[in-house]
Design a protein around this motif. Structure first.
Motif, PDB file in Angstrom:
ATOM      1  N   ASP A  65       0.479  -1.246  -0.088  1.00  0.00           N
ATOM      2  CA  ASP A  65      -0.135  -0.128   0.151  1.00  0.00           C
ATOM      3  C   ASP A  65       1.088   1.727   0.387  1.00  0.00           C
ATOM      4  N   ILE A 258       3.497   1.193  13.980  1.00  0.00           N
ATOM      5  CA  ILE A 258       2.832   1.545  12.718  1.00  0.00           C
ATOM      6  C   ILE A 258       2.476   2.673  12.803  1.00  0.00           C
ATOM      7  N   ASP A 300       7.347  -2.578  12.017  1.00  0.00           N
ATOM      8  CA  ASP A 300       6.932  -2.052  10.366  1.00  0.00           C
ATOM      9  C   ASP A 300       7.829  -2.065   9.014  1.00  0.00           C
TER      10      ASP A 300
HETATM   11  N1  AR6 Z   1      -6.618   4.960  17.931  1.00  0.00           N
HETATM   12  C1  AR6 Z   1      -6.262   3.935  18.151  1.00  0.00           C
HETATM   13  N2  AR6 Z   1      -5.436   2.306  17.307  1.00  0.00           N
HETATM   14  C2  AR6 Z   1      -4.713   4.059  15.878  1.00  0.00           C
HETATM   15  C3  AR6 Z   1      -5.536   4.980  15.667  1.00  0.00           C
HETATM   16  C4  AR6 Z   1      -5.819   5.827  17.124  1.00  0.00           C
HETATM   17  N3  AR6 Z   1      -6.198   7.592  17.112  1.00  0.00           N
HETATM   18  N4  AR6 Z   1      -4.961   5.525  15.395  1.00  0.00           N
HETATM   19  C5  AR6 Z   1      -4.310   4.403  14.147  1.00  0.00           C
HETATM   20  N5  AR6 Z   1      -4.139   2.919  14.936  1.00  0.00           N
HETATM   21  P1  AR6 Z   1      -4.820   2.760   9.561  1.00  0.00           P
HETATM   22  P2  AR6 Z   1      -2.292   3.532   8.367  1.00  0.00           P
HETATM   23  C6  AR6 Z   1      -4.278   1.659  14.929  1.00  0.00           C
HETATM   24  O1  AR6 Z   1      -5.595   1.587   9.738  1.00  0.00           O
HETATM   25  O2  AR6 Z   1      -1.847   4.698   8.517  1.00  0.00           O
HETATM   26  C7  AR6 Z   1      -0.148  -0.961   6.585  1.00  0.00           C
HETATM   27  O3  AR6 Z   1       1.019  -1.927   6.898  1.00  0.00           O
HETATM   28  C8  AR6 Z   1      -5.357   1.125  14.497  1.00  0.00           C
HETATM   29  O4  AR6 Z   1      -5.315  -0.076  15.389  1.00  0.00           O
HETATM   30  O5  AR6 Z   1      -5.410   4.439   9.567  1.00  0.00           O
HETATM   31  O6  AR6 Z   1      -2.893   3.990   6.644  1.00  0.00           O
HETATM   32  C9  AR6 Z   1       0.774  -0.160   6.262  1.00  0.00           C
HETATM   33  O7  AR6 Z   1       1.577   0.089   5.372  1.00  0.00           O
HETATM   34  C10 AR6 Z   1      -5.082   0.737  12.873  1.00  0.00           C
HETATM   35  O8  AR6 Z   1      -6.064  -0.075  12.795  1.00  0.00           O
HETATM   36  O9  AR6 Z   1      -2.966   2.860   8.361  1.00  0.00           O
HETATM   37  C11 AR6 Z   1       1.764   1.113   7.348  1.00  0.00           C
HETATM   38  O10 AR6 Z   1       2.709   0.674   7.565  1.00  0.00           O
HETATM   39  C12 AR6 Z   1      -3.864   0.810  12.634  1.00  0.00           C
HETATM   40  O11 AR6 Z   1      -2.850   1.755  13.948  1.00  0.00           O
HETATM   41  C13 AR6 Z   1       0.550   1.042   8.176  1.00  0.00           C
HETATM   42  O12 AR6 Z   1      -0.134  -0.524   8.004  1.00  0.00           O
HETATM   43  C14 AR6 Z   1      -2.970   1.591  10.993  1.00  0.00           C
HETATM   44  O13 AR6 Z   1      -4.049   2.627  11.169  1.00  0.00           O
HETATM   45  C15 AR6 Z   1      -0.812   1.897   8.859  1.00  0.00           C
HETATM   46  O14 AR6 Z   1      -1.417   2.398   7.746  1.00  0.00           O
END
Ligand code: AR6
Ligand code: MG
Length: 354
Positions: A65, A258, A300
């Motif tokens: 992604d 992450i 990550d």
């Molecule tokens: N509160 C609690 N958990 C959170 C919060 C919050 N405010 N924000 C994020 N998380 P997401 P990304 C946790 O889905 O940033 C892939 O491997 C929560 O468990 O916004 O686009 C990509 O390659 C959520 O599901 O995704 C990146 O390396 C998770 O963080 C990585 O994932 C990911 O946030 C993050 O991708």
């Protein structure tokens, strides 16, 4: 938004090989880091054996992604000749629905679904609603931001920060995610602007980033105001002064997860630390060393390697990215093509403001 005004007093012409290095560096970091993603600990033997075996591999190493979204950022900036938030949001959405299994973050599908249903009418609204209004603090904004540094090579710092923030806000609104993407973009642009690829003054590099982050985190210079990214930059500076720092300490203090705060400073450290030899990574080429070092920290790995790879590629230029890695990683020819188009766009913007 139309092409942003170039406000630097004396616009400087960027080097194409640095542009190509940045985007190709990001792609190979993502593709090669993906194999180790989510391993809490990466054993050095396993890492070195894997990379030795890769030398005879012909199979394509697929991007995740990180690259899928970075390609949309690049394409949108090129085709719209600047930032058009709705266009970028709709590219994110169509890319996601075309290939949803690229390893996207756990919660981001909800944003894409709402964007799709609303036709991206308010491209910032769905992200604001994530996590009960707190927004995502994930590194998904920072992982895709590198093309913005190429586009914004000659923008003022204020303008660059605004563009990075708006691109991130399409999916992430938590301050940590916004500041993380701004830090990553600034670091890539600094690496692009360095002309001596054999000597980098790391103190200056960190100091410039600290000035940027201070302005973003604590513009009024208030006492005891939280400034988590500035604190991490202090830690990086302290680590670089030491002869050696254990991986476990790097992970404990900078992170490898992450979250943006737990990964962007880590990527910066990987780039700066790998300017010098790393005893357990027998690689002469500092670009290769950066990628292997980033992966060796575990967690990550694809995202930390893509972010560190963008900085290292921007600094060392394309010819230090091993040709074999360029041959086996999916999306490298496209990355070169986007780098060229962003280079042309940047030059056109310069000409139009002469
Ligand atoms: N509160 C609690 N958990 C959170 C919060 C919050 N405010 N924000 C994020 N998380 P997401 P990304 C946790 O889905 O940033 C892939 O491997 C929560 O468990 O916004 O686009 C990509 O390659 C959520 O599901 O995704 C990146 O390396 C998770 O963080 C990585 O994932 C990911 O946030 C993050 O991708
Ligand atoms: Mg990924």
């Amino acid at each position: 938004m139309a092409a942003t005004v170039v406000r630097n007093a004396r616009p400087v012409s960027p080097r194409l090989s640095k542009y190509c290095g940045a985007l190709v560096g990001a792609v190979v970091g993502d593709c090669l880091g993906a194999y180790f993603e989510c391993k809490r600990h990466v054993k050095v033997d396993e890492l070195l054996n894997h990379f030795a075996a890769l030398d005879s591999v012909r199979k394509e190493q697929q991007f995740t992604d990180d690259t899928a979204m970075a390609r949309s950022v690049a394409r949108s900036l090129v085709e719209k000749k600047g930032l058009d938030v709705k266009d970028m949001a709709s590219r994110f959405v169509s890319e996601f629905y075309k290939e949803p299994d690229r390893g996207y973050g756990g919660s981001i599908a909800a944003v894409f679904s709402k964007l799709e249903k609303s036709g991206c009418s308010d491209p910032f609204l769905p992200a604001k609603e994530q996590f009960d209004g707190q927004g995502s603090f994930g590194n998904g904004g920072a992982m895709r931001i590198s093309p913005t540094a190429l586009y914004g090579y000659n923008l003022s710092e204020e303008e660059l920060n605004k563009v990075s923030e708006d691109i991130t806000r399409i999916t992430h609104t938590h301050p940590d995610a916004l500041r993380g993407a701004q830090l990553q973009c600034s670091a890539v642009r600094l690496a692009l602007r360095e002309t001596d690829t054999d000597h980098l003054n790391t103190n200056n590099f960190i100091q410039k980033l600290r000035t940027t982050m201070k302005q973003l985190e604590n513009p009024q210079n208030l006492d005891n105001h939280p400034q988590p990214y500035c604190d991490k930059l202090d830690t990086i500076e302290e680590f670089l002064k030491r002869d050696s720092v254990d991986c476990s300490e790097v992970v404990e203090c900078l992170g490898n997860d992450i979250s943006a705060l737990g990964s962007v400073p880590t990527a910066i450290y990987c780039f700066l630390r790998s300017l010098k030899p790393v005893d357990y990574i027998p690689k002469e080429n500092p670009f290769e060393r950066t990628i292997l070092y980033a992966i060796s920290l575990g967690g990550d790995t694809d995202t930390i390697a893509t972010m560190a790879g963008a900085m290292a590629g921007a600094y060392y230029e394309l010819d230090r990215v091993p040709q074999h890695w360029q041959d086996i990683c999916e999306g490298v020819p496209d990355a070169v093509s986007y780098a060229k188009q962003l280079h042309t766009l940047c030059s056109d913007l310069m000409d139009s403001h002469k």
